[in-house]
Write a protein that holds these residues in place. Sequence first.
Motif, short mmCIF file in Angstrom:
data_model
loop_
_atom_site.label_atom_id
_atom_site.label_comp_id
_atom_site.label_asym_id
_atom_site.label_seq_id
_atom_site.Cartn_x
_atom_site.Cartn_y
_atom_site.Cartn_z
N LEU A 1 0.86 -1.19 0.00
CA LEU A 1 0.00 0.00 0.00
C LEU A 1 0.88 1.23 0.00
O LEU A 1 1.88 1.29 0.73
N SER A 2 0.50 2.21 -0.80
CA SER A 2 1.21 3.48 -0.82
C SER A 2 0.16 4.58 -0.73
O SER A 2 -0.63 4.77 -1.65
N PHE A 3 0.15 5.27 0.41
CA PHE A 3 -0.80 6.35 0.63
C PHE A 3 -0.16 7.65 0.16
O PHE A 3 0.98 7.95 0.51
N GLU A 4 -0.90 8.42 -0.63
CA GLU A 4 -0.35 9.62 -1.25
C GLU A 4 -1.35 10.78 -1.18
O GLU A 4 -2.49 10.58 -0.81
N ASP A 5 -0.88 11.93 -1.61
CA ASP A 5 -1.71 13.14 -1.72
C ASP A 5 -2.45 13.43 -0.42
O ASP A 5 -3.67 13.47 -0.37
N TYR A 6 -1.68 13.66 0.62
CA TYR A 6 -2.26 13.92 1.94
C TYR A 6 -2.95 15.27 1.98
O TYR A 6 -2.44 16.26 1.47
N VAL A 7 -4.13 15.28 2.58
CA VAL A 7 -4.85 16.51 2.88
C VAL A 7 -4.93 16.54 4.40
O VAL A 7 -5.68 15.79 5.01
N GLY A 8 -4.08 17.34 5.01
CA GLY A 8 -3.94 17.29 6.46
C GLY A 8 -3.29 15.98 6.83
O GLY A 8 -2.25 15.62 6.32
N ALA A 9 -3.92 15.23 7.72
CA ALA A 9 -3.36 13.95 8.17
C ALA A 9 -3.90 12.76 7.38
O ALA A 9 -3.52 11.64 7.63
N HIS A 10 -4.80 13.01 6.43
CA HIS A 10 -5.46 11.91 5.73
C HIS A 10 -5.08 11.87 4.25
O HIS A 10 -5.12 12.89 3.57
N PRO A 11 -4.74 10.68 3.75
CA PRO A 11 -4.42 10.55 2.33
C PRO A 11 -5.68 10.58 1.47
O PRO A 11 -6.73 10.10 1.89
N SER A 12 -5.56 11.15 0.28
CA SER A 12 -6.71 11.15 -0.63
C SER A 12 -6.53 10.09 -1.72
O SER A 12 -7.46 9.82 -2.46
N THR A 13 -5.35 9.50 -1.81
CA THR A 13 -5.06 8.50 -2.83
C THR A 13 -4.33 7.32 -2.19
O THR A 13 -3.47 7.52 -1.33
N VAL A 14 -4.68 6.12 -2.63
CA VAL A 14 -3.95 4.93 -2.19
C VAL A 14 -3.67 4.08 -3.42
O VAL A 14 -4.53 3.88 -4.27
N GLN A 15 -2.42 3.63 -3.53
CA GLN A 15 -2.02 2.71 -4.60
C GLN A 15 -1.86 1.34 -3.97
O GLN A 15 -1.20 1.20 -2.94
N VAL A 16 -2.46 0.32 -4.58
CA VAL A 16 -2.39 -1.04 -4.07
C VAL A 16 -1.64 -1.90 -5.07
O VAL A 16 -1.95 -1.88 -6.25
N THR A 17 -0.66 -2.63 -4.56
CA THR A 17 0.05 -3.60 -5.39
C THR A 17 -0.04 -4.94 -4.68
O THR A 17 -0.04 -5.01 -3.45
N SER A 18 -0.13 -5.98 -5.44
CA SER A 18 -0.16 -7.31 -4.84
C SER A 18 0.52 -8.30 -5.75
O SER A 18 0.45 -8.18 -6.98
N ALA A 19 1.19 -9.26 -5.13
CA ALA A 19 1.84 -10.31 -5.88
C ALA A 19 0.78 -11.25 -6.42
O ALA A 19 -0.25 -11.47 -5.79
N PRO A 20 1.00 -11.80 -7.61
CA PRO A 20 0.01 -12.74 -8.16
C PRO A 20 -0.13 -13.96 -7.25
O PRO A 20 0.86 -14.47 -6.74
N GLN A 21 -1.34 -14.37 -7.05
CA GLN A 21 -1.61 -15.57 -6.24
C GLN A 21 -1.47 -16.80 -7.12
O GLN A 21 -1.99 -16.84 -8.22
N GLY A 22 -0.74 -17.80 -6.61
CA GLY A 22 -0.51 -18.96 -7.47
C GLY A 22 -0.77 -20.26 -6.82
O GLY A 22 -1.28 -20.56 -5.86
#
Length: 131
Positions: free
Chosen positions: A110-131
Amino acid sequence: MRTKLLIASAIALMSLNASADDSGAATVTYDAGAGRVNVVGAQPTHKPLAAMTYTGVQGVYVLDDGRRLRVTGKSAGKARTLYADLGDGPVEMVQVGHGRFVGAERGLGLSFEDYVGAHPSTVQVTSAPQG
């Protein structure tokens, strides 16, 4: 030869300072026979999750693909733990940088970005492929 040693030592120390993040001391030695600089870094220490980060990232996020990410937390004194749930059960998250977290259990990032005050307005989610 001395110039090479000074340059190599300086580069090694700069890279340690950039990556160690106050994790402890490192040992730099020069092996004249092999003509190389050996760098042994200290093991990183676990830093407690800051209260503002802990409370700031908790909530429900609607992702671009329609999934919902729920970030919750548990605290016991100064020990704070965050959990991320994409609908398949919570995964404990460990902070690896400012606004960046990983959950090794399922390869979730998880990468939280674009903070407005103490709260992020954007989150990027990455996950490894499940196998």
